[in-house]
Design an enzyme around this catalytic site. Structure first.
Site, PDB file in Angstrom:
ATOM      1  CB  CYS A 167      70.691  30.853  60.020  1.00 10.73           C
ATOM      2  SG  CYS A 167      70.219  29.081  60.273  1.00 10.73           S
ATOM      3  CG  HIS A 206      83.227  35.249  63.189  1.00  7.18           C
ATOM      4  ND1 HIS A 206      83.358  34.231  64.142  1.00  7.18           N
ATOM      5  CD2 HIS A 206      83.279  34.646  61.879  1.00  7.18           C
ATOM      6  CE1 HIS A 206      83.526  33.072  63.558  1.00  7.18           C
ATOM      7  NE2 HIS A 206      83.313  33.100  62.328  1.00  7.18           N
ATOM      8  CG  HIS A 260      57.305  46.559  59.399  1.00 10.89           C
ATOM      9  ND1 HIS A 260      56.134  46.202  59.947  1.00 10.89           N
ATOM     10  CD2 HIS A 260      57.240  47.957  58.780  1.00 10.89           C
ATOM     11  CE1 HIS A 260      55.398  47.026  59.760  1.00 10.89           C
ATOM     12  NE2 HIS A 260      55.950  48.061  58.854  1.00 10.89           N
ATOM     13  CG  HIS A 319      67.586  33.293  61.788  1.00 15.48           C
ATOM     14  ND1 HIS A 319      66.925  32.601  60.825  1.00 15.48           N
ATOM     15  CD2 HIS A 319      68.282  32.139  62.587  1.00 15.48           C
ATOM     16  CE1 HIS A 319      67.491  31.181  61.055  1.00 15.48           C
ATOM     17  NE2 HIS A 319      68.120  31.095  61.874  1.00 15.48           N
ATOM     18  CG  ASN A 347      66.449  27.633  60.817  1.00 13.13           C
ATOM     19  OD1 ASN A 347      66.610  28.480  60.015  1.00 13.13           O
ATOM     20  ND2 ASN A 347      67.160  27.326  61.676  1.00 13.13           N
TER      21      ASN A 347
END
Length: 396
Positions: free
Chosen positions: A59, A138, A227, A231, A264
């Site tokens: 994702c 990460h 705005h 996710h 999703n």
């Protein structure tokens, strides 16, 4: 995937041979030849097109892919790039009985989005949005974070051994990546008042000690962001966004609508949210959008966009709403917590009746949602992205 690419080419007037850079991405479906090669062949792109497939980043690739395209455009002046985010759930379908792997069958949905980005000055006036900031992190150095979600081997036979698995560490792992990414972009989007409070809090904690003074948590709803392209990974993840970023229900409803209607859709998900905002809410010139994605690894990406002009454009992916924005009462699970009512159906009923509900503070993510989401259709065109200089990208 081919359909959304054709739509963005038709809408922008850019031909397939005018594409200099091609980047595709997907979560679980990685055929050989790659998705990028499929598009090169189908649209007969130039032999010198720089094509890349960004695979297995789940994702997070929806935001991180923009980071890659941004860097490629910086290295290639006067170029046009096509970014395609695609999710195909077939390859990840699980037929076994492990609950940690069954979740993906009901949570994910198929979808795609195509975007054009450019740093050609001749296309600047047609831009919808300009990319102001892009960040990626990460946090997979931690073993528990690394193994919290992904395609790890199973002892089961004949049910697709390496299907997507989620464990109880997903909420904490995702929040760790999101916090790291947002922390990098926060100084660039908070107001001067919020920055002053943050500095004062840092100084106070150093003087009095961290235990004596809680950390300052700014409300991004009160920042320079107008705005939010959050996710829509799950209902719990959206609740986590609300708590961590101090957002309102209205800030979160576009993402909740995407989760309700399409599930999703992985790397394409935040672009469903963008299409919702353009179709049903409208975006004014100068307004800023914060795009946040998180995925396996665990990785997170954050992009900040600014509208170059007023935007109100219908996307067929949201035609079924007939121009009526989604309310919290329309959701399967409400976004706010109510102290006196624990039953979700009862909460939805009260909201539909317009009754006042006492809102409780958001809570930490504790579990993944149990409700499956029905897939309705693949999204339509997402628009063209472009740039006014090598360091800033825009979307049209």
């Amino acid at each position: 995937m081919v359909a959304v690419v054709q739509q963005v080419l038709d809408k922008s007037g850019v031909t397939a041979t005018g594409i200099d850079i091609l980047v595709t991405t997907g979560s679980t479906f990685h055929p050989v030849p790659s998705l990028a090669s499929m598009l090169v062949n189908h649209f007969k792109m130039r032999p010198d097109v720089k094509s890349y497939h960004l695979g297995c980043m789940a994702c997070a690739a929806g935001s991180i892919g923009i980071n890659l395209v941004h860097d490629l455009l910086k290295a290639n002046p006067k170029s046009t790039a096509l970014f395609v985010a695609h999710e195909n759930v077939t390859a990840g379908f699980y037929t076994g009985s492990d609950p940690s792997r069954l979740l993906a069958n009901g949570l994910f949905g198929m979808g795609a989005a195509a975007l054009l980005l450019t740093n050609k000055h001749s296309l600047a006036k047609r831009a919808k949005y300009q990319l102001l900031h892009t960040v990626r992190v990460h946090v997979g150095q931690d073993d528990s974070v690394y193994r919290s979600m992904g395609t790890f081997e199973s002892d089961e036979q004949h049910c697709g051994n390496a299907r997507i698995r989620f464990n109880q560490d997903v909420p904490l792992s995702a929040s760790k990546a999101i916090r790291a990414a947002v922390a990098k972009v926060a100084p660039k989007v908070l107001t001067w008042t919020q920055l002053a409070k943050a500095v004062r809090n840092i100084v106070t904690r150093r003087i009095r000690g961290k235990d004596a003074t809680p950390p300052y948590l700014p409300s991004f709803a009160e920042s320079t962001i107008d705005h939010f392209l959050l996710h829509p990974g799950s209902h719990g993840l959206l609740k986590g966004f609300m708590k961590g970023l101090q957002l309102t229900v209205d800030n979160t409803l576009p993402s909740a609508a995407a989760l309700r209607d399409y599930g999703n859709t992985s790397c394409a998900s935040t672009y469903y949210v963008l299409a919702y905002l353009e179709s049903l809410i409208g975006i004014k010139k100068g307004e800023r959008l914060l795009q946040i994605s998180v995925g396996t690894g665990v990785k997170a990406g954050v992009n900040v966009w600014q509208a170059m002009h007023n935007i109100k454009e219908a996307h067929s992916v949201w035609d079924h709403l007939k121009g009526v924005p989604v309310r919290e009462a329309d959701l399967v699970l409400p976004l706010q917590l109510v102290s006196s009512v624990d039953d979700h159906a009862e909460v939805a009923k009260l909201l539909a009746e317009g009754r006042q509900l006492k809102q409780m503070p958001a809570v930490q993510l504790k579990q993944m949602p149990t409700a499956a989401v029905q897939l309705k259709e693949v999204p339509a065109e997402m628009g063209e992205w472009k740039d006014t200089d090598m360091a800033r990208d825009n979307i049209v």
